[in-house]
Write a protein that holds these residues in place. Structure first.
Motif, short mmCIF file in Angstrom:
data_model
loop_
_atom_site.label_atom_id
_atom_site.label_comp_id
_atom_site.label_asym_id
_atom_site.label_seq_id
_atom_site.Cartn_x
_atom_site.Cartn_y
_atom_site.Cartn_z
N CYS A 86 -4.85 7.74 -4.31
CA CYS A 86 -5.63 6.98 -5.30
C CYS A 86 -6.91 6.49 -4.65
O CYS A 86 -7.07 6.59 -3.42
N GLU A 87 -7.82 5.97 -5.47
CA GLU A 87 -9.10 5.48 -4.94
C GLU A 87 -8.91 4.12 -4.28
O GLU A 87 -8.02 3.35 -4.66
N ILE A 120 0.86 -1.20 0.00
CA ILE A 120 0.00 0.00 0.00
C ILE A 120 0.89 1.25 0.00
O ILE A 120 0.72 2.16 -0.82
N LEU A 121 1.88 1.27 0.89
CA LEU A 121 2.78 2.44 0.99
C LEU A 121 3.61 2.60 -0.29
O LEU A 121 3.82 3.72 -0.76
N ALA A 122 4.05 1.48 -0.87
CA ALA A 122 4.85 1.54 -2.11
C ALA A 122 4.04 2.20 -3.22
O ALA A 122 4.51 3.11 -3.91
N LEU A 123 2.80 1.77 -3.38
CA LEU A 123 1.94 2.31 -4.44
C LEU A 123 1.66 3.80 -4.19
O LEU A 123 1.78 4.62 -5.11
N GLU A 157 -7.70 -3.32 -6.63
CA GLU A 157 -7.43 -3.95 -7.94
C GLU A 157 -5.94 -4.28 -8.08
O GLU A 157 -5.55 -5.39 -8.42
N LYS A 158 -5.09 -3.30 -7.74
CA LYS A 158 -3.65 -3.47 -7.94
C LYS A 158 -3.05 -4.49 -6.96
O LYS A 158 -2.14 -5.24 -7.30
#
Lengths: 93, 93
Positions: free
Chosen positions: B21-22, B11-14, B28-29
């Protein structure tokens, strides 16, 4: 499950670069207690990601930890996923 | 504690790359269930690493997740430690 532990991630990261090292070196670099380190190494060994063995060194018999090919692959895949996620772009950026 | 979870690390990486983001995009990712994602987001929010809020988007009201400065710092430090560990050299190499 393997990567649900910062200590296990750091053990694999260190071994990924070094191939193998002494138990005491891992303890020193990761600043963890012997019991905690042993606990995580057993989990990694059970999953086939590291091998733990006794070796005769200049300083006498030491516990040495070596990463396996599977260990390298799993860590490489994990790190790759993390780095890829940091590169995702928002469509509206 | 924060990095004792592969989902929280991802989560933190993204969010490190995207800023915000939503909720549905994260799901999804990262291919996690809504309940699991919510669980981990609450832990990150409690630690001040992300902010969760409702936003009006073209597609209606959506839950949006944004990384905080503290979140960026903590993730950057964690990733730096991992990458540094992979670069350690054995003296006898």
């Amino acid at each position: 499950m393997i990567f649900n532990s910062e200590v296990r991630i750091k053990i694999l990261a260190l071994l990924y670069g070094m191939e193998y090292c002494e138990f005491s070196y891992l303890r020193e670099k990761l600043k963890v207690s012997p019991g905690n380190l042993e606990h995580h190494l057993k989990i990694l060994e059970k999953e086939g990601l590291v091998i733990i063995k006794k070796a005769i060194t200049k300083k006498g018999i030491r516990t040495v930890v070596k990463i396996t090919e599977k260990g390298k692959e799993e860590f490489k895949k994990f790190l790759g996923e993390i780095l890829n996620l940091t590169n995702l772009e928002r469509e509206d950026k």
